[in-house]
Design a protein around this motif. Structure first.
Motif, short mmCIF file in Angstrom:
data_model
loop_
_atom_site.label_atom_id
_atom_site.label_comp_id
_atom_site.label_asym_id
_atom_site.label_seq_id
_atom_site.Cartn_x
_atom_site.Cartn_y
_atom_site.Cartn_z
N PHE A 59 62.75 77.00 6.55
CA PHE A 59 63.56 76.31 7.56
C PHE A 59 64.80 75.70 6.93
O PHE A 59 64.80 75.32 5.76
CB PHE A 59 62.73 75.22 8.23
CG PHE A 59 61.60 75.76 9.06
CD1 PHE A 59 61.73 75.89 10.43
CD2 PHE A 59 60.42 76.15 8.47
CE1 PHE A 59 60.70 76.40 11.20
CE2 PHE A 59 59.38 76.66 9.23
CZ PHE A 59 59.52 76.79 10.60
N SER B 174 66.01 72.81 7.45
CA SER B 174 65.74 71.42 7.04
C SER B 174 64.62 71.37 5.99
O SER B 174 64.13 70.31 5.66
CB SER B 174 65.32 70.60 8.26
OG SER B 174 64.13 71.12 8.81
N ALA C 293 61.66 71.40 6.06
CA ALA C 293 60.40 71.08 6.76
C ALA C 293 59.23 70.94 5.81
O ALA C 293 58.12 71.38 6.10
CB ALA C 293 60.11 72.12 7.85
N LEU C 294 59.45 70.33 4.64
CA LEU C 294 58.33 70.06 3.73
C LEU C 294 57.50 68.92 4.32
O LEU C 294 58.06 68.01 4.93
CB LEU C 294 58.85 69.67 2.35
CG LEU C 294 59.68 70.74 1.64
CD1 LEU C 294 60.20 70.20 0.30
CD2 LEU C 294 58.87 72.00 1.42
N PHE C 295 56.18 68.97 4.13
CA PHE C 295 55.33 67.92 4.67
C PHE C 295 55.49 66.67 3.80
O PHE C 295 55.13 66.68 2.62
CB PHE C 295 53.88 68.38 4.70
CG PHE C 295 53.70 69.69 5.44
CD1 PHE C 295 54.24 69.86 6.71
CD2 PHE C 295 53.01 70.75 4.87
CE1 PHE C 295 54.10 71.06 7.40
CE2 PHE C 295 52.86 71.94 5.56
CZ PHE C 295 53.41 72.10 6.82
N ASP D 41 60.75 65.47 12.61
CA ASP D 41 61.45 66.75 12.61
C ASP D 41 60.54 67.80 13.27
O ASP D 41 59.46 68.08 12.77
CB ASP D 41 61.75 67.14 11.16
CG ASP D 41 62.40 68.50 11.03
OD1 ASP D 41 62.68 69.12 12.08
OD2 ASP D 41 62.65 68.92 9.89
N SER E 138 60.59 70.85 13.25
CA SER E 138 60.28 72.04 12.45
C SER E 138 59.10 71.80 11.51
O SER E 138 58.54 72.76 10.99
CB SER E 138 61.52 72.51 11.68
OG SER E 138 62.04 71.50 10.90
N LEU E 139 58.69 70.52 11.32
CA LEU E 139 57.48 70.27 10.53
C LEU E 139 56.27 70.95 11.15
O LEU E 139 55.49 71.61 10.47
CB LEU E 139 57.20 68.76 10.45
CG LEU E 139 57.92 67.95 9.39
CD1 LEU E 139 57.40 66.53 9.41
CD2 LEU E 139 57.71 68.56 8.02
N ALA F 281 56.54 74.64 10.91
CA ALA F 281 56.21 75.12 9.57
C ALA F 281 54.70 75.24 9.41
O ALA F 281 54.20 76.22 8.85
CB ALA F 281 56.79 74.16 8.52
N VAL G 25 49.33 67.54 10.12
CA VAL G 25 50.77 67.29 10.02
C VAL G 25 51.25 66.21 10.99
O VAL G 25 51.83 65.21 10.58
CB VAL G 25 51.57 68.60 10.22
CG1 VAL G 25 53.07 68.33 10.26
CG2 VAL G 25 51.24 69.58 9.10
N SER H 70 52.00 62.09 10.06
CA SER H 70 53.41 61.73 10.14
C SER H 70 53.63 60.52 11.04
O SER H 70 54.53 59.71 10.80
CB SER H 70 54.24 62.90 10.67
OG SER H 70 54.09 64.01 9.83
#
Ligand code: ADP
Ligand code: MG
Lengths: 364, 262
Positions: A89, A91, A93-95, B160, B162-163, B166, B181, B185
């Motif tokens: 991604f 951004s 999108a790392l956790f 985000d 996109s998290l 992902a 996730v 968060s």
């Protein structure tokens, strides 16, 4: 399975969104095939539908019309977690609540891979992206370039059939960008996985790709290798979008064999490969570095136009000349800055511009 | 020079504020150790541990505290679960009735407790619901809910999107994505909301006094005891509740620090 099954196939893919009660077509019918192990780029200006196309390949968007196939299998209605491809991604999108190791192992754990194998594969991929020793770091404690490589490792460790990258270098500064371009190319060769790369940066696409699809307004304008895209742009849009090019418009005088004779002003005579009838108006393009500038009449057999030097810009290894033709068209010429440069044109001088017929192309 | 003087003034001012904030707590803790002889516990008469030894000597008070703890735990769990789901919905989606929902959340926070208590009472009376444990829990869940929604929504809005994509992309299904996730968060928001809910419930007097029926809670018992004198056990219980709060705050700060320096 046979060698020639394409990794990814899009067949007449259309995507419509409903925005403020109106249907908007983000992608207006894209068909293309991407081969196994290919570095394939989707290139185009912002808003042309690159991300939407990629998200349909990943499975985050369902096409309104058309088919998405992976290795010959129709996956149009398969959810992203059941597709054998991964995405990087923009951004990253790392956790944020997991360290590097946990981030990278996430996909393998979901697939219930044995612990010993996870250890092996995560270790291997971290070595490839040069992050060995950083396993315990959290994403926010790392630089942009490092985060980028974690995102890459997290996707690649799953050995996907294809890797999708949406403007992955967009957030990095120029120097790091160029470094990562080389790095990405090296990694792709090393792992041998199909890369689908989305970018709006033409130089990035030209240097990295095996093939490029240039997109404009929801459609593919040209699909070819970088050399052909640069040397032989298929449309006005591609010519204007890729690098600097000169666009000329003139009337066909006659056809001489494979060449058209095109007239602009009274001293101008352009020879260009193509087919058209006398009296037709044609658009053609020629790259600035293919043009020779001189203060004397050039030899015959070349395309020749006359104009006045309006501006000279010194750009280090070469000079850029802006030459105004009689009809007002401005032509850009790049001239190498060699010591024995024969060109002594100054601002205001009247000069001849010439180029070989095969270096110019008619545009549709 | 001026900066130095300003620094010193700010320093003194800060300590004055801290002193002001801490003095009621200090008095509460101190008078839990007061060896008082008279009925009232308002003048210092010597140091003792006996109120700690006789902490549960007053049956009515002990029952009221146990009631309050049960009500606080149950209403906190309910408000946290319901509020988190609602916070996710209003933070993420645009849906029909979102404007109304946003308004109701704001109204629930800003309505005076007297109004809320009175209207809840008339609701329960007209529904013929017997007042007691259940009605208190319903009332507490109701006014804590909005605070959980607000703290969770703040995290969801900053999340985000996109998290989650992902996670899906890496093979996680809908529920696994939420568990691994989304929830971690938004956890700081959930935890903050839960703590607020617990604190609001354990010391609520006004709303509870409308809907309690014959049920006693810790705050209700104390207010009832004001005329005859508050026993020092109340100070001790207050001190213990405060102590647990401080421990939780320290644990939270330590784990947050571990996360950033790890
Ligand atoms: N979820 C959406 N809803 C409405 N319109 C969208 C949505 N996603 C993209 N679009 C529109 O589709 C077009 C293409 O977007 P996108 O694929 O993101 O382009 P690119 O990635 O090339 O910049 C844009 O005009 C954008 O506004
Ligand atoms: Mg995009």
């Amino acid at each position: 399975m046979p060698e020639d099954v394409p990794a990814i196939e899009l067949d007449g893919v259309v995507k419509e969104y409903l925005a403020h009660g109106e249907t908007v077509q983000a992608v207006k019918g894209v068909s293309l095939t991407i081969g196994e192990g290919e570095f394939f780029s989707l290139l185009g200006p912002s808003g042309c539908g690159k991300t939407t196309t990629m998200r349909m390949i990943a499975g985050f968007e369902e096409p309104t019309k058309g088919l998405v196939k992976l290795l010959g299998q129709d996956v149009t209605n398969v959810p992203p977690n059941k597709r054998d491809i991964n995405m990087v991604f923009q951004s990253y999108a790392l956790f944020p609540h997991m360290n590097v190791w946990e981030n990278v192992a996430f996909g393998l754990r979901r697939k219930k891979v044995a612990d010993a194998e996870i250890k092996q594969r995560v270790g291997d991929i971290l070595e490839i992206v040069d992050l060995t020793g950083r396993e315990k770091r959290r994403p926010r404690e790392m630089s942009g370039g490092q985060q980028q490589r974690v995102a890459l490792a997290r996707a690649l460790v799953n050995r996907p059939r294809a890797l999708l990258l949406d403007e992955p270098l967009g957030a990095l500064d120029l120097k790091l960008r160029q470094q990562m371009q080389t790095e990405l190319k090296r990694i792709q060769r090393e792992v041998g996985i199909t890369f689908v790369y989305v970018t709006h940066d033409q130089s990035e696409a030209l240097t990295m790709s095996d093939r490029i699809a240039v997109m404009n307004d929801g459609l593919v304008e040209q699909l070819a290798d970088p050399r052909e895209i640069y040397e032989r742009p298929a449309s006005k849009f591609v010519a204007g979008f890729i690098g600097t090019s000169n666009l000329l418009s003139g009337t066909v005088d006659a056809a001489e064999g494979d060449l058209l004779v095109v007239r602009l002003g009274e001293h101008d005579r352009i020879l260009v490969p193509g087919k058209a009838a006398a009296g037709d108006t044609v658009d053609l393009t020629v790259r600035p570095e293919k043009i020779t500038i001189s203060t004397e009449q050039p030899e015959s057999g070349l395309s020749v136009v006359r104009g006045d030097v309006a501006e000279i810009t010194y750009l280090g290894t070469y000079n850029s000349y802006a030459v105004a033709l009689a009809d007002g068209t401005e032509i850009t010429v790049f001239q190498q800055n060699a010591i024995d440069s024969s060109t002594t044109a100054e601002r205001g001088d009247t000069v001849w511009l010439s180029w070989r017929p095969q270096h110019s192309y008619t545009l549709s | 020079m001026r900066g130095k003087l300003g620094d010193r003034a700010l320093y003194v001012y800060t300590w004055l504020i801290i002193l002001w904030l801490a003095s009621p707590i200090a008095v509460m803790i101190l008078f839990g150790f007061n060896d008082k002889q008279s009925k009232s516990n308002t003048s210092w008469q010597g140091f003792t541990f006996k109120w700690y030894q006789q902490l549960f000597a007053i049956d009515g008070l002990t029952d009221a505290l146990v009631n309050s703890l049960i009500i606080a735990v149950v209403s906190t769990v309910l408000a946290t679960v319901l509020g988190t789901l609602l916070g996710l919905a209003v933070g993420r989606y645009r849906f029909r009735g979102k404007g109304v929902t946003d308004f109701l959340i704001f109204a629930a926070i800003s309505t005076p407790e007297l109004v809320m208590g009175a209207s809840l009472l008339s609701l329960f009376v007209s529904a013929n619901a017997p007042r007691g444990h259940i009605t208190i829990i319903i009332a507490h869940t109701l006014f804590s809910l909005a605070f959980v929604v607000v703290t969770v929504r703040a995290r969801v809005v900053g999340l985000d999107p996109s998290l989650e994509e992902a996670a899906r992309d890496l093979g996680a299904g809908t529920f696994t994505t939420f568990r691994l996730v989304t929830l971690p968060s938004i956890m700081p928001g959930v935890a903050a909301g839960a703590m607020l809910a617990f604190a609001l419930s354990i010391d609520d007097y006004v709303v509870t006094s409308f809907v309690n029926g014959s049920e006693q809670t810790f705050p209700l018992w104390i207010v009832g005891a004001v005329k005859v004198g508050i026993p020092p056990q109340v100070n001790v219980m207050g001190t213990l509740i405060f102590g647990i709060g401080v421990l939780l705050a320290i644990a939270n700060a330590v784990s947050a620090r571990r996360k950033t320096t790890h």
